[in-house]
Write a protein that holds these residues in place. Sequence first.
Motif, short mmCIF file in Angstrom:
data_model
loop_
_atom_site.label_atom_id
_atom_site.label_comp_id
_atom_site.label_asym_id
_atom_site.label_seq_id
_atom_site.Cartn_x
_atom_site.Cartn_y
_atom_site.Cartn_z
N ALA A 49 0.83 -1.20 0.00
CA ALA A 49 0.00 0.00 0.00
C ALA A 49 0.87 1.25 0.00
N LEU A 50 1.94 1.19 0.79
CA LEU A 50 2.83 2.35 0.88
C LEU A 50 3.51 2.63 -0.46
N LYS A 51 3.93 1.55 -1.11
CA LYS A 51 4.62 1.72 -2.39
C LYS A 51 3.68 2.36 -3.42
N GLU A 52 2.45 1.88 -3.39
CA GLU A 52 1.45 2.43 -4.30
C GLU A 52 1.27 3.92 -4.03
N LEU A 53 1.14 4.21 -2.75
CA LEU A 53 0.95 5.61 -2.33
C LEU A 53 2.11 6.47 -2.79
N LEU A 54 3.31 5.93 -2.59
CA LEU A 54 4.53 6.66 -2.94
C LEU A 54 4.58 6.92 -4.44
N ASP A 55 4.25 5.87 -5.21
CA ASP A 55 4.27 6.01 -6.66
C ASP A 55 3.28 7.07 -7.12
N LEU A 60 13.41 -18.77 17.06
CA LEU A 60 12.26 -17.89 17.32
C LEU A 60 12.74 -16.47 17.58
N LEU A 61 13.85 -16.37 18.33
CA LEU A 61 14.39 -15.04 18.66
C LEU A 61 14.76 -14.29 17.39
N VAL A 62 15.52 -14.95 16.52
CA VAL A 62 15.97 -14.28 15.29
C VAL A 62 14.78 -13.92 14.41
N ALA A 63 13.82 -14.85 14.33
CA ALA A 63 12.63 -14.57 13.51
C ALA A 63 11.86 -13.37 14.06
N ARG A 64 11.77 -13.32 15.37
CA ARG A 64 11.01 -12.22 16.00
C ARG A 64 11.77 -10.89 15.84
N ILE A 65 13.10 -10.94 15.98
CA ILE A 65 13.89 -9.72 15.80
C ILE A 65 13.71 -9.22 14.37
N ARG A 66 13.72 -10.15 13.44
CA ARG A 66 13.59 -9.79 12.03
C ARG A 66 12.22 -9.12 11.80
N LEU A 67 11.19 -9.74 12.37
CA LEU A 67 9.85 -9.17 12.22
C LEU A 67 9.80 -7.77 12.83
N ARG A 68 10.44 -7.62 13.98
CA ARG A 68 10.46 -6.32 14.63
C ARG A 68 11.18 -5.28 13.79
N SER A 69 12.32 -5.68 13.18
CA SER A 69 13.01 -4.65 12.39
C SER A 69 12.22 -4.30 11.14
N LEU A 70 11.50 -5.28 10.59
CA LEU A 70 10.62 -4.97 9.46
C LEU A 70 9.52 -3.98 9.88
N THR A 71 8.91 -4.30 11.03
CA THR A 71 7.85 -3.42 11.53
C THR A 71 8.38 -2.01 11.73
N ASP A 72 9.57 -1.94 12.36
CA ASP A 72 10.16 -0.63 12.62
C ASP A 72 10.47 0.10 11.33
N ALA A 73 10.97 -0.67 10.33
CA ALA A 73 11.31 -0.05 9.05
C ALA A 73 10.05 0.51 8.39
N VAL A 74 8.98 -0.27 8.43
CA VAL A 74 7.73 0.21 7.84
C VAL A 74 7.23 1.44 8.60
N GLY A 75 7.34 1.38 9.92
CA GLY A 75 6.93 2.53 10.72
C GLY A 75 7.72 3.77 10.36
N GLU A 76 9.03 3.58 10.18
CA GLU A 76 9.92 4.68 9.81
C GLU A 76 9.47 5.30 8.48
N ILE A 77 9.20 4.42 7.50
CA ILE A 77 8.78 4.90 6.18
C ILE A 77 7.47 5.66 6.28
N LYS A 78 6.55 5.09 7.08
CA LYS A 78 5.26 5.76 7.24
C LYS A 78 5.43 7.13 7.87
N ALA A 79 6.31 7.18 8.87
CA ALA A 79 6.54 8.47 9.53
C ALA A 79 7.10 9.47 8.52
N ARG A 80 7.99 9.00 7.67
CA ARG A 80 8.62 9.89 6.71
C ARG A 80 7.62 10.35 5.64
N LEU A 81 6.66 9.46 5.34
CA LEU A 81 5.65 9.82 4.35
C LEU A 81 4.51 10.61 4.98
#
Lengths: 60, 249, 224
Positions: free
Chosen positions: A38-44, B222-243
């Motif tokens: 959704a974000l990518k779409e929005l960005l595009d 489980l730890l590594v998988a959860r950390i990975r999920l958390r960093s993805l979530t944080d990355a998405v959050g970061e992008i959303k904040a920037r947008l």
Amino acid sequence: MKNFWYLFAAYTVIWAVVLGFVLSFYLRERALRREVEALKELLDRQEGHTAPGEGDKVQG
Amino acid sequence: MVDARAGQRPSPRVEGRAAGLGWGVGALLVATAAVMVVALYMALVWAPPERLQGQVYRIFFFHVPVSWVAYLAFAVTFAGGLAYLRSGRASWDRAAAASAEVGVVFTTLSLVTGSIWGKPILNAWWGWDVRLTTTLVLWLIYLGYLMIRAYAAEQAQGARLAAVVGVVGFVVVPINFFSIRLWRGLHPGPNIGTEGGLEIEGAMAATLFVSLAAVTLLYITLLVARIRLRSLTDAVGEIKARLGVGGIR
Amino acid sequence: MTAILGKVGAIVWKDVLAELRTKDIVLSVGVFAVLVIIVFNFAFQPGAQGIGAVAPGALWVAVVFAGVLGMNRAFVLEKERGTLPGLLLCPVPREAIFAGKMAASLLFMLLVEAAVVPLFGVFLGLPLFPPALVPIVLLATLGFAAAGTLFSAVAASSRSRELMLPILLLPVLVPVILSAVGASAAVFAGEPFGEYRTWVQVLIGFDVVYLVLSAWVFEYVVQE
């Protein structure tokens, strides 16, 4: 062996909980992927251009 | 990464790192599954029945490692929280939080399997003995840890508050243990965590060792998988904040 | 050193003044503690055989629950009135702020206990306030105030403040509750100090650990 039931229950619980936990990872990651799409779409749309072949590339 | 050219896209680096962790999870998963199959075979088939308890004692091959690894998980949360408070780096917090989550799951398993074992052997689902009570209290502390994270107004604050809870909560464990032991009176000597007096022989010790390895690997996966999920979530959050579309988190 | 103590004193005085004006904490906490004791009486049949065995437990449950209620006010009030940033801007070390807030809570708690413990004795037919109970109450309340102030600050920063405090605080208070109950049971039974020395040691150990730990991590809690 009436105690067998307890042994069975214990191992069932262990694996049910672990699998449930892993399933929650999967569900959260799927929700995240959708969000990214959704974000990518929005960005595009915002930038007014669509880079070819990028819409289907999601890492992770 | 193929789309390094999408340079203006926020944080491709974070996504890349998460993808790397993804590979790690895959490799770990294979190793864990292999050891786990061996451990399950040894625990359920290979190890001989116990002299007094018969077959039910096999619960211990997972109950004991799960309990030990839960403590390990909380120790990691403690160390991660401490490092986060010191450095303020989000990666420490992600590790601490992920470990707390896995720890709570493992502690739940420890309490439930212990309970299931206690019913046929001690004829009670629950007993307020030292280990049980301490584990229950620990479980509650780390539930609080996860709740304070979830209920924080903003993420960084939640991370800081949770780190404080994790650090303080872990330091109290010995005092908790000691006070509960005093309260219950002195307890018969432990024999790998049993009140039923389990007789450990060679094959059983080997099985316990292998299942400990399996459970530890499971924890790491489980730890590594959860950390990975958390960093993805944080990355998405970061992008959303920037947008500027954040705030719904 | 005296300068720091003066600053701590000023923070305590600020809280005492606010309390003198509203009488919020001491009154409501005291009334709540008495209510808990009364409810316990219904649960245990007054004058029943085993009342001496459960009495110390009931007393401390009342004190702890009431104390949690009071502790909720310690930082939530500052948050609600928006005075916390002002307090943090004071040119004093964070440890002094912690010490001041803690000392004020300690004071309020002791005040409540001074009224509730004799009342408890009246209701349950126990000694009103055996002198040997004084150090136990002091030590237990100190540990409670130290952990309570820290977690009150933690809970105040979260969304569901009043709910989070007991959830965070009660599990870490287990050693205090156990040893306070153990020691006061011994005191009510007229046993000599040697019988409950270990409990007092646990209390002292908890107090020391919590005072040091809380004062140290407090700065991370109030960081904005």
